[in-house]
Design a protein around this motif. Structure first.
Motif, PDB file in Angstrom:
ATOM      1  N   ILE A 225     -48.328 -39.990 -26.681  1.00  0.00           N
ATOM      2  CA  ILE A 225     -46.984 -40.167 -26.567  1.00  0.00           C
ATOM      3  C   ILE A 225     -46.787 -41.218 -25.328  1.00  0.00           C
ATOM      4  O   ILE A 225     -46.944 -40.909 -24.338  1.00  0.00           O
ATOM      5  CB  ILE A 225     -46.103 -39.239 -26.168  1.00  0.00           C
ATOM      6  N   LEU A 226     -46.022 -42.451 -25.516  1.00  0.00           N
ATOM      7  CA  LEU A 226     -45.772 -43.513 -24.745  1.00  0.00           C
ATOM      8  C   LEU A 226     -44.206 -43.615 -24.158  1.00  0.00           C
ATOM      9  O   LEU A 226     -44.040 -44.047 -23.261  1.00  0.00           O
ATOM     10  CB  LEU A 226     -46.071 -44.725 -25.225  1.00  0.00           C
ATOM     11  N   ARG A 227     -43.320 -43.096 -25.167  1.00  0.00           N
ATOM     12  CA  ARG A 227     -41.926 -43.022 -24.769  1.00  0.00           C
ATOM     13  C   ARG A 227     -41.124 -41.928 -25.331  1.00  0.00           C
ATOM     14  O   ARG A 227     -41.694 -41.456 -26.274  1.00  0.00           O
ATOM     15  CB  ARG A 227     -41.345 -44.241 -25.193  1.00  0.00           C
ATOM     16  N   THR A 228     -40.352 -41.228 -24.445  1.00  0.00           N
ATOM     17  CA  THR A 228     -39.636 -39.993 -24.967  1.00  0.00           C
ATOM     18  C   THR A 228     -38.054 -40.346 -25.276  1.00  0.00           C
ATOM     19  O   THR A 228     -37.704 -41.163 -24.701  1.00  0.00           O
ATOM     20  CB  THR A 228     -39.983 -38.680 -24.365  1.00  0.00           C
ATOM     21  N   GLY A 229     -37.571 -39.348 -25.953  1.00  0.00           N
ATOM     22  CA  GLY A 229     -35.936 -39.484 -26.028  1.00  0.00           C
ATOM     23  C   GLY A 229     -35.557 -39.112 -27.550  1.00  0.00           C
ATOM     24  O   GLY A 229     -36.183 -38.287 -28.037  1.00  0.00           O
ATOM     25  N   MET A 230     -34.621 -39.684 -28.058  1.00  0.00           N
ATOM     26  CA  MET A 230     -34.139 -39.585 -29.232  1.00  0.00           C
ATOM     27  C   MET A 230     -35.283 -40.171 -30.269  1.00  0.00           C
ATOM     28  O   MET A 230     -35.482 -39.595 -31.432  1.00  0.00           O
ATOM     29  CB  MET A 230     -32.875 -40.291 -29.691  1.00  0.00           C
ATOM     30  N   ASP A 231     -35.948 -41.340 -29.926  1.00  0.00           N
ATOM     31  CA  ASP A 231     -37.017 -41.671 -30.544  1.00  0.00           C
ATOM     32  C   ASP A 231     -38.208 -41.841 -29.834  1.00  0.00           C
ATOM     33  O   ASP A 231     -38.375 -41.923 -28.375  1.00  0.00           O
ATOM     34  CB  ASP A 231     -36.764 -43.213 -31.123  1.00  0.00           C
TER      35      ASP A 231
ATOM     36  N   ARG B 194     -52.631 -48.642 -32.535  1.00  0.00           N
ATOM     37  CA  ARG B 194     -51.476 -49.312 -33.042  1.00  0.00           C
ATOM     38  C   ARG B 194     -50.354 -48.393 -32.814  1.00  0.00           C
ATOM     39  O   ARG B 194     -50.539 -47.068 -32.445  1.00  0.00           O
ATOM     40  CB  ARG B 194     -51.394 -48.916 -34.730  1.00  0.00           C
ATOM     41  N   GLN B 195     -49.147 -48.826 -32.280  1.00  0.00           N
ATOM     42  CA  GLN B 195     -47.881 -48.163 -31.917  1.00  0.00           C
ATOM     43  C   GLN B 195     -46.987 -48.046 -32.781  1.00  0.00           C
ATOM     44  O   GLN B 195     -46.638 -48.925 -33.843  1.00  0.00           O
ATOM     45  CB  GLN B 195     -47.274 -48.687 -30.691  1.00  0.00           C
ATOM     46  N   VAL B 196     -46.387 -46.789 -33.004  1.00  0.00           N
ATOM     47  CA  VAL B 196     -45.522 -46.417 -33.958  1.00  0.00           C
ATOM     48  C   VAL B 196     -43.960 -45.678 -33.382  1.00  0.00           C
ATOM     49  O   VAL B 196     -44.367 -45.133 -32.545  1.00  0.00           O
ATOM     50  CB  VAL B 196     -46.207 -45.208 -35.147  1.00  0.00           C
ATOM     51  N   TRP B 197     -43.117 -46.086 -33.996  1.00  0.00           N
ATOM     52  CA  TRP B 197     -41.709 -45.703 -33.408  1.00  0.00           C
ATOM     53  C   TRP B 197     -41.267 -44.490 -34.471  1.00  0.00           C
ATOM     54  O   TRP B 197     -41.416 -44.976 -35.794  1.00  0.00           O
ATOM     55  CB  TRP B 197     -40.779 -46.675 -33.517  1.00  0.00           C
ATOM     56  N   ILE B 198     -41.085 -43.494 -33.988  1.00  0.00           N
ATOM     57  CA  ILE B 198     -40.681 -42.241 -35.086  1.00  0.00           C
ATOM     58  C   ILE B 198     -39.835 -41.335 -34.147  1.00  0.00           C
ATOM     59  O   ILE B 198     -39.505 -41.348 -33.139  1.00  0.00           O
ATOM     60  CB  ILE B 198     -42.072 -41.308 -34.956  1.00  0.00           C
ATOM     61  N   SER B 199     -38.805 -40.862 -35.017  1.00  0.00           N
ATOM     62  CA  SER B 199     -37.568 -40.003 -34.595  1.00  0.00           C
ATOM     63  C   SER B 199     -38.207 -38.736 -34.016  1.00  0.00           C
ATOM     64  O   SER B 199     -39.078 -38.383 -34.357  1.00  0.00           O
ATOM     65  CB  SER B 199     -36.570 -39.980 -35.535  1.00  0.00           C
ATOM     66  N   ARG B 200     -37.376 -38.173 -33.160  1.00  0.00           N
ATOM     67  CA  ARG B 200     -37.788 -36.897 -32.456  1.00  0.00           C
ATOM     68  C   ARG B 200     -37.803 -35.645 -33.552  1.00  0.00           C
ATOM     69  O   ARG B 200     -38.877 -35.002 -33.566  1.00  0.00           O
ATOM     70  CB  ARG B 200     -36.747 -36.501 -31.632  1.00  0.00           C
ATOM     71  N   VAL B 201     -37.020 -35.759 -34.664  1.00  0.00           N
ATOM     72  CA  VAL B 201     -36.965 -34.547 -35.651  1.00  0.00           C
ATOM     73  C   VAL B 201     -38.235 -34.988 -36.462  1.00  0.00           C
ATOM     74  O   VAL B 201     -38.858 -33.955 -36.952  1.00  0.00           O
ATOM     75  CB  VAL B 201     -35.735 -34.896 -36.501  1.00  0.00           C
ATOM     76  N   ASP B 202     -38.447 -35.944 -36.989  1.00  0.00           N
ATOM     77  CA  ASP B 202     -39.911 -36.237 -37.736  1.00  0.00           C
ATOM     78  C   ASP B 202     -41.250 -36.064 -37.014  1.00  0.00           C
ATOM     79  O   ASP B 202     -41.994 -35.384 -37.512  1.00  0.00           O
ATOM     80  CB  ASP B 202     -39.850 -37.873 -38.244  1.00  0.00           C
ATOM     81  N   LEU B 203     -41.232 -36.495 -35.776  1.00  0.00           N
ATOM     82  CA  LEU B 203     -42.620 -35.981 -34.973  1.00  0.00           C
ATOM     83  C   LEU B 203     -42.501 -34.513 -34.870  1.00  0.00           C
ATOM     84  O   LEU B 203     -43.606 -34.005 -34.904  1.00  0.00           O
ATOM     85  CB  LEU B 203     -42.303 -36.700 -33.548  1.00  0.00           C
ATOM     86  N   GLU B 204     -41.535 -33.813 -34.471  1.00  0.00           N
ATOM     87  CA  GLU B 204     -41.689 -32.344 -34.451  1.00  0.00           C
ATOM     88  C   GLU B 204     -42.024 -31.790 -35.482  1.00  0.00           C
ATOM     89  O   GLU B 204     -42.782 -30.515 -35.432  1.00  0.00           O
ATOM     90  CB  GLU B 204     -40.043 -31.893 -33.822  1.00  0.00           C
ATOM     91  N   LYS B 205     -41.509 -32.466 -37.069  1.00  0.00           N
ATOM     92  CA  LYS B 205     -42.181 -31.513 -37.802  1.00  0.00           C
ATOM     93  C   LYS B 205     -43.565 -32.069 -38.214  1.00  0.00           C
ATOM     94  O   LYS B 205     -44.191 -31.074 -39.009  1.00  0.00           O
ATOM     95  CB  LYS B 205     -41.172 -32.248 -39.155  1.00  0.00           C
ATOM     96  N   ARG B 206     -44.037 -33.058 -37.915  1.00  0.00           N
ATOM     97  CA  ARG B 206     -45.522 -33.600 -38.043  1.00  0.00           C
ATOM     98  C   ARG B 206     -46.602 -32.954 -36.891  1.00  0.00           C
ATOM     99  O   ARG B 206     -47.707 -33.082 -37.461  1.00  0.00           O
ATOM    100  CB  ARG B 206     -45.646 -34.899 -38.057  1.00  0.00           C
ATOM    101  N   VAL B 207     -46.094 -32.494 -35.626  1.00  0.00           N
ATOM    102  CA  VAL B 207     -46.895 -31.950 -34.729  1.00  0.00           C
ATOM    103  C   VAL B 207     -47.739 -30.750 -35.375  1.00  0.00           C
ATOM    104  O   VAL B 207     -46.976 -29.760 -35.492  1.00  0.00           O
ATOM    105  CB  VAL B 207     -46.285 -31.925 -33.283  1.00  0.00           C
TER     106      VAL B 207
END
Length: 64
Positions: A26-32, A42-55
């Protein structure tokens, strides 16, 4: 309640990245979130909701 994800944490996700790796830093936190694949950098932007579902789990916790 949001998951406790912090800068520098290494997480394992359920679905593999196209390079075949499933570990991200994780390089940046917040809403995204900005996450970096540890296989191909490779760096990817992902929303908090989507990331929490995938972790699947937090592998490494960054010390404060």
């Amino acid at each position: 309640m949001p998951m406790d994800l912090r800068l520098g944490d290494v997480v394992e996700v359920k679905k593999n990245h196209p390079c075949g790796n499933n570990k991200f830093e994780i390089l940046r936190t917040g809403m995204d979130f900005r996450i970096r694949c540890l296989g191909c950098d490779r760096q990817v932007w992902i929303s908090r909701v989507d990331l929490e579902k995938r972790v699947k789990k937090i592998i490494e916790r960054k010390e404060e």
